[in-house]
Design a protein around this motif. Structure first.
Motif: not given
Length: 262
Positions: A93-99, A135-138
């Motif tokens: 899968e693909w994730l972007i981590d917002i930290d 954080g939040v991950q997309i």
């Protein structure tokens, strides 16, 4: 109590740990005491526990409830699976981590909404999830038959991150060193890579509120929900009402984006 909650969560947590190399974080003396990361399977390994070798590390394969309860009994409070499946090199899968750089960060849901809107304009649907910590991950499901590589997904992530920083330079940064970020929110597109990990959907986190990494609706993000709202005492009620939001999103074809990003 903790093992009971793990057992209830297992149909969901195992979905995102099964077939992966697992790293755990253990807290032998409780959530607010010293902890350590564990990659090698703890010895002795019971007969019912499956393992998988990668780069001379014998990882636990968290594929069944007895293994989960064994790990829980060893004070594993957090479960961090690899981005790729056992025996494979391509991302699952693909994730972007917002930290965030500060804790708590009242702008974290605003930040997630902005990234989600950028992806939406690129015709990429996504699911935001709390990390369970700050954080939040997309999260973007991808079709396995497309064979996207980590390099390709990083190219898209870099484009999204740089674009977000240009739009909101007082909110976002791509500065890797935390000491140089100030109060800016770091868009970590680099974490999504072979051999790296992030908190699994539905993993507990070692926090005072017993928070759980929880997929959200974009409506919840828009109302600026607090990640502390989602914890071990209410996660099952939420799952009964909403189900697994990630599983409800079809895999996203990214060919149209890769064709235009250099």
């Amino acid at each position: 109590m903790y093992l009971e909650k793990l057992a209830q969560l297992s149909p969901y947590l195992l979905t995102y740990c099964r077939g992966r190399y697992l790293t755990t974080i253990r807290y032998p003396h409780g959530w607010n005491d010293k902890s350590f990361y564990q990659k090698n399977a703890p010895e002795p390994i019971p007969d019912f526990v499956h393992t998988a070798m990668l780069d001379k590390i014998n990882y636990v394969h968290l594929d069944r409830l007895p293994t989960l309860l064994w790990l829980g009994n060893l004070a594993c409070l957090e479960f961090h699976p690899s981005f790729h499946r056992i025996g494979q090199t391509l991302p699952a899968e693909w994730l972007i981590d917002i930290d965030p750089s500060v804790d708590p960060e009242p702008r974290i849901m605003q930040a997630a909404e902005i990234i989600g809107e950028i992806l939406d304009k690129m015709n990429i649907r996504s699911v935001p999830k709390t990390s369970g910590a700050t954080g939040v991950q997309i999260y973007v499901p991808i079709p396995p038959e497309r064979g996207y590589t980590f390099e390709q997904l990083r190219r898209i992530g870099q484009f999204v991150a740089n674009y977000a920083v240009q739009l909101h330079p007082r909110l976002f940064t791509v500065e890797r060193l935390k000491k140089n970020r100030g109060t800016l929110i770091y868009i970590d597109y680099l974490q999504h890579w072979y051999g790296k990990t992030l908190s699994a959907p539905y993993t507990p986190r070692a926090r005072v509120d017993a928070t759980v990494s929880t997929p959200l609706t974009w409506e919840e993000v828009a109302r600026r929900c607090d990640p502390r709202e989602f914890h071990l005492l209410n996660i099952m009620e939420r799952l009964q009402q909403k189900g697994d939001l990630i599983a409800q999103l079809p895999p996203q074809n990214l060919d149209h984006v890769l064709s235009v990003i250099p």
